[in-house]
Write an enzyme that holds these catalytic residues in place. Structure first.
Site, PDB file in Angstrom:
ATOM      1  N   ASN A  73     -11.914  -3.157  -0.225  1.00 45.11           N
ATOM      2  CA  ASN A  73     -10.814  -3.438   0.705  1.00 45.11           C
ATOM      3  C   ASN A  73     -11.389  -3.991   2.001  1.00 45.11           C
ATOM      4  O   ASN A  73     -11.949  -5.082   2.014  1.00 45.11           O
ATOM      5  CB  ASN A  73      -9.976  -2.175   0.917  1.00 45.11           C
ATOM      6  CG  ASN A  73      -8.892  -2.357   1.974  1.00 45.11           C
ATOM      7  OD1 ASN A  73      -8.210  -3.382   1.954  1.00 45.11           O
ATOM      8  ND2 ASN A  73      -8.745  -1.431   2.886  1.00 45.11           N
ATOM      9  N   GLU A  74     -11.302  -3.208   3.046  1.00 42.52           N
ATOM     10  CA  GLU A  74     -11.655  -3.726   4.376  1.00 42.52           C
ATOM     11  C   GLU A  74     -13.087  -3.287   4.707  1.00 42.52           C
ATOM     12  O   GLU A  74     -13.313  -2.641   5.701  1.00 42.52           O
ATOM     13  CB  GLU A  74     -10.649  -3.126   5.353  1.00 42.52           C
ATOM     14  CG  GLU A  74     -10.589  -3.726   6.689  1.00 42.52           C
ATOM     15  CD  GLU A  74      -9.608  -2.921   7.558  1.00 42.52           C
ATOM     16  OE1 GLU A  74      -8.661  -3.502   8.059  1.00 42.52           O
ATOM     17  OE2 GLU A  74      -9.808  -1.697   7.731  1.00 42.52           O
TER      18      GLU A  74
ATOM     19  N   CYS B  37      -6.519   1.010   2.661  1.00 39.87           N
ATOM     20  CA  CYS B  37      -7.508   2.087   2.696  1.00 39.87           C
ATOM     21  C   CYS B  37      -7.419   3.024   1.496  1.00 39.87           C
ATOM     22  O   CYS B  37      -8.406   3.682   1.167  1.00 39.87           O
ATOM     23  CB  CYS B  37      -7.356   2.889   3.981  1.00 39.87           C
ATOM     24  SG  CYS B  37      -7.828   1.973   5.433  1.00 39.87           S
TER      25      CYS B  37
ATOM     26  N   GLU C  74       0.862  -1.195   0.000  1.00 39.92           N
ATOM     27  CA  GLU C  74       0.000   0.000   0.000  1.00 39.92           C
ATOM     28  C   GLU C  74       0.887   1.229   0.000  1.00 39.92           C
ATOM     29  O   GLU C  74       1.964   1.217   0.605  1.00 39.92           O
ATOM     30  CB  GLU C  74      -0.906   0.021   1.238  1.00 39.92           C
ATOM     31  CG  GLU C  74      -1.754   1.293   1.293  1.00 39.92           C
ATOM     32  CD  GLU C  74      -2.858   1.295   2.337  1.00 39.92           C
ATOM     33  OE1 GLU C  74      -2.784   0.481   3.278  1.00 39.92           O
ATOM     34  OE2 GLU C  74      -3.779   2.118   2.207  1.00 39.92           O
TER      35      GLU C  74
HETATM   36  O1  AHR Z   1      -2.317  -1.660   6.727  1.00 40.89           O
HETATM   37  C1  AHR Z   1      -2.811  -0.439   7.151  1.00 40.89           C
HETATM   38  C2  AHR Z   1      -4.320  -0.339   7.010  1.00 40.89           C
HETATM   39  O2  AHR Z   1      -4.946  -1.250   7.847  1.00 40.89           O
HETATM   40  C3  AHR Z   1      -4.866  -0.679   5.667  1.00 40.89           C
HETATM   41  O3  AHR Z   1      -4.820   0.384   4.809  1.00 40.89           O
HETATM   42  C4  AHR Z   1      -6.289  -1.047   5.944  1.00 40.89           C
HETATM   43  O4  AHR Z   1      -6.793  -1.985   5.042  1.00 40.89           O
HETATM   44  C5  AHR Z   1      -6.241  -1.548   7.361  1.00 40.89           C
HETATM   45  O5  AHR Z   1      -7.160  -0.894   8.156  1.00 40.89           O
END
Ligand code: AHR
Length: 893
Positions: free
Chosen positions: A612-613, A477, A283
């Protein structure tokens, strides 16, 4: 002379106090426990009952002596009246500790020898304990009484302790005594175990299970060994989380029995596995891409930051000239450029850029400078280029000559005469001239595979050496963006770098309110590292590409914006187009784009992340829309879906349930948790169903809390806990088909998140202990799981093990993690193995759990390899204290 003597005396005094402090700090304290039966020591033989104080010593290193004076049936009153308190006081020394926990018997109104009313006798007695302890220079800790297991007819938990816990809490506050609120935490413990499950915490003994209890026993006040250990664990967790001085004496995992036999069932192999379980999570966080792996050295090279001159300044504030930002006509994404006007008779006017927290240059290395420029003076213009070191000396120089009146690209090479991590680039206009500049760029010639304007060689090298099975990109993120407008869009990241649309990085202001030092107002995404480069990187290092796309949801920690379901088509189309870009023939629209970028052959992408999350019903609805189309049009691409940000709880359960119903391919679980959590979750996947979605442990890292270390250190303690958990991932590799640590990179001068797998500055990079753990698992995978038992049991504690057979190389590979602070000689039984041709061990350990790697000691914690002379299937092997060991056995035929 007098003054000299004074300093000498002062120096000696200082030395003496340092020495005596050093000696004092070496002596571990004594801990006295005073309380009732829930804390007291119990007979071990033929007795299932234990007090939590009895189990406390297993959490401490041996230097601490724990003296358990708690006695069954005692209240504060009877403890004093029987002279027990005086006995404790007579042994108490300065700096010792006293844990005070009463209540169960003070409550007994019917018994005047014990009863102490909460607001009077009880409070006064506790106050006396505290004052007496302090008078001795020792340290009191107050604990609220532990809960009894009580559920009403409706199954609702209820408390029996009336005012007693509240008195302890308010006294702790008034007297400023550390408080361990067991009343609260044991309630949670009981409730979390549920009505049935919580019976194991207490005494629910079947008739005949113990000779001493022929009728069996039901007692919901006193603890079983399991319960006592859990409660002692709550005490320990409090000491850790409050950074108590006692925390330094705690072991990472409780002491366990030695003399362990690890049986690896080579003759009864389990499931076949891919041998490609471990990958990396990339990332652009912590300046991982811009200012990191993307080797561009100039920040805001195209003047597109909202503050268009951010990162740039006039070289000499006194030199006369103008520097202004103007707009290109009819521009799409590259909107701005800078106009420099050097007044007649002014020398040295120009602009300077100091890169991403400095420009790193190495002695004798060459750097490619390029710029788009247009001469708007009437006569030919030259530019002078200089690299200046931190002390203001010139360490490289070059020139661009004869800039013409149309926009053109110009290039020059700068060769550094010295190494400098924080150099500045000067671009100087000759006097009397006016020139327009854009895309001012500087790259090292030494990039990964020597690609012009490519990636940092040292950083990719560290990745390549891990042989990752996949690279997940571009996040994280940043895929989501703080709002929909600022989401990551792959199509704006390919083609001419000057035309890639710059956007703010989501990590730019993430920490602005909570932790301003970590916010980075100069953090933007230039997309110099875009989707095409990510695919190339994967190909270069032999990793499967795993792109993650926005699914119509902005970050749920930020704006939570949602794209309405009936407006999702462009997002789904982006996914289809990406599949075509990666896999389509050159006759397709996006396959042709790929070919024009230089890669006619498909990238053969097999994995794609939808969101993503994300979490909540909104995610499920959006995933369904994507899946409906993608499963039809691209059935060979497996979809990665999200289990949300936590590894347990309602959100997590909901997502798993729904995604299972949806027959999702792969579910991505995230865990950023304490080392203890990692040890506690070694068996997490043992009982997951084997049908349905596979698991991707997509983001994880052990987060160590250490006072004064907001960066949560990347130390050996964290890495060892990760190694223990990963043995669990490997034992379940048929289900947990993919795993990646996160985040990957951190710039030591510009990080927002820590810990990270690899740290870098402008010139160097190093792997953390966690990096070496990942690498050891990645390089030692197999194709069949071999079941492992320790002393005949599946359950592991303190010693963790997994094993695989690699049918490709005809080897058996055993991984062992000794989380104990003592060396551990284990007996290994490679059951069913006939003949070993050769064997070796790869060992990762460190003298202390706090050990870290750093720029100056990058390999302090790094694996070592030894050839072994093991030829038989049964042998003893000594695991160093706190170590992770991989044993490889090459089989004869
Ligand atoms: O790895 C850091 C962050 O942790 C990532 O961007 C996100 O996916 C998670 O909350």
């Amino acid at each position: 002379m007098k003054t000299k003597n004074f300093f000498l005396v002062a120096f000696c005094f200082a030395l003496l106090s340092v020495t005596s402090f050093a000696q004092e700090s070496k002596t571990a304290p004594q801990i006295f426990l005073i309380g009732d039966s829930t804390m007291a020591d119990k007979p071990l033989a033929d007795n299932p009952e234990r007090g939590w104080g009895q189990l406390l010593p297993i959490f401490f290193d041996k230097s601490v002596s724990i003296k358990n004076h708690a006695v069954n049936g005692r209240s504060t009153k009877s403890f004093i009246d029987e002279g027990r308190w005086n006995t404790v006081l007579s042994q108490l020394k300065k700096d010792d500790w006293v844990f005070i926990q009463f209540g169960h018997n003070d409550e007994k109104k019917e018994d005047p020898t014990r009863y102490a009313a909460p607001q009077t006798g009880y409070k006064n007695n506790l106050t006396r304990f505290v004052n007496d302890v302090r008078a001795k220079g020792a340290n009191p800790i107050l604990l609220t009484p532990v809960m009894r297991r009580r559920f009403d007819a409706q199954g609702k938990f209820f408390d029996t302790h009336e005012d007693y816990p509240a008195v302890v809490r308010s006294l702790a506050k008034d007297l400023k005594v550390p408080l361990i609120d067991l009343h609260r935490t044991t309630q949670t413990l009981i409730e979390d175990h549920g009505i049935e499950g919580s019976k194991q915490i207490f005494l629910h003994i079947a008739a005949g299970a113990y000779k001493s209890l022929p009728e069996g026993k039901i007692d919901d006040t006193h603890f079983s060994e399991y319960g006592a250990k859990k409660v002692a664990g709550l005490v320990v967790a409090n000491l850790r989380s409050t950074f108590s001085p006692l925390a330094q004496y705690l072991l990472t995992v409780p002491t366990t029995a030695l003399n362990q036999t690890v049986t690896v069932q080579v003759d009864k192999p389990g499931a076949s596995i891919s041998g490609h379980q471990f990958g990396v999570f990339f990332e652009d966080i912590n300046f991982g891409a811009d200012g990191g792996i993307y080797a561009e050295l100039i920040k805001n090279r195209s003047f597109e930051f909202p503050d268009a001159l951010m990162g740039w300044k006039k070289i000499d504030a006194n030199a006369k000239g103008e520097m202004k930002i103007l707009e290109h006509e009819n521009a799409k994404n590259n909107l701005h450029f800078v106009r420099l006007k050097n007044d007649l008779n002014s020398s040295g006017f120009g602009i300077a850029n100091n890169g991403f927290r400095g420009i790193g240059v190495a002695q004798n290395a060459r750097y490619n400078f390029s710029v788009q420029a247009r001469n708007i003076s009437r006569k030919p213009i030259n530019l002078r280029l200089e690299l200046i070191n931190a002390s203001g000396q010139k360490i490289a120089q070059a020139a661009i000559k004869n800039i013409s009146g149309d926009w053109k690209n110009y290039e020059a090479i700068l060769k550094a005469s010295a190494t400098e991590p924080k150099a500045t680039l000067n671009v100087i206009v000759e006097s009397g001239n006016e020139v327009d500049l854009d895309m001012v760029s500087l790259f090292p010639q030494n990039t990964w595979k020597g690609r012009k304007n490519g990636l940092r060689a040292d950083m990719v090298q560290l990745l390549a050496e891990m042989k990752p099975a996949f690279v997940r990109f571009p996040g994280g993120c940043i895929v989501e963006g703080r709002n929909i407008e600022e989401r990551y869009q792959w199509k704006t990241t390919i083609g001419d770098p000057a035309e890639r649309k710059l956007i703010v990085n989501r990590w730019n202001m993430e920490f602005l309110s909570r932790n301003p030092q970590r916010a980075a107002s100069d953090y933007f995404q230039s997309f110099g590292l875009g989707f095409y480069e990510y695919f190339l990187l994967c190909e270069d290092i032999g990793a499967e590409p795993l792109p993650i796309l926005n699914c119509g949801m902005a970050c749920q920690f930020n704006s939570k914006e949602l794209v309405p379901l009936n407006q999702l088509d462009p997002y789904i189309q982006d996914a289809l187009d990406l599949i075509e870009f990666a896999n389509g023939s050159i006759l397709t629209k996006w396959g042709k784009v790929r070919a024009e970028l230089g890669h006619p052959a498909p990238f053969n992408m097999k994995l794609l992340g939808v969101g993503n999350e994300q979490w909540g019903p909104q995610y499920i609805e959006r995933y369904q829309e994507f899946a409906q189309v993608l499963k039809k049009k691209a059935p060979n691409v497996a979809l990665v879906t999200s289990a949300g940000p936590s590894p347990a709880g309602e959100l997590f359960k909901f997502l798993w349930e729904k995604l299972r119903e949806q027959k999702a391919d792969i579910i991505d679980e995230h865990y950023y948790q304490s080392p203890q959590w990692f040890y506690d979750n070694v068996h997490r996947y043992d009982n997951y169903p084997r049908t349905g979605p596979k698991v991707f442990a997509g983001e994880y890292a052990a987060h160590v809390s250490e006072k004064g270390r907001p960066d949560r250190p990347n130390n050996w303690e964290a890495a060892l806990a990760e190694a223990a958990l990963i043995t669990g991932l490997e034992r379940n590799a048929d289900l947990v088909t993919m795993a990646s640590y996160a985040p990957l990179f951190g710039n030591v001068d510009a990080w927002q998140w820590s810990p990270n797998l690899i740290w870098v500055d402008t010139l160097h990079s190093f792997g953390t202990p966690s990096y070496y753990v990942q690498k050891m698992f990645s390089l030692n995978q197999g194709t069949q799981i071999l079941p492992v038992k320790i002393n005949g049991e599946i359950k592991q504690e303190g010693l963790y093990a997994s094993a695989v057979k690699d049918t490709r190389s005809n080897e058996v590979v055993v991984k062992l993690v000794n989380a104990g602070t003592n060396k551990n000689e284990v007996s290994l039984d490679l059951a069913g193995l006939s003949a070993i041709a050769s064997s070796k061990a790869i060992t990762l350990t460190a003298p202390e759990l706090k050990a870290e790697n750093s720029l100056s000691a990058p390999q302090k914690v790094a694996p070592t390899e030894q050839t072994l002379k093991i030829t038989t299937s049964k042998f003893k092997y000594e695991l160093p204290a706190n170590s992770f060991v991989v044993l490889r056995f090459k089989l004869k035929n």
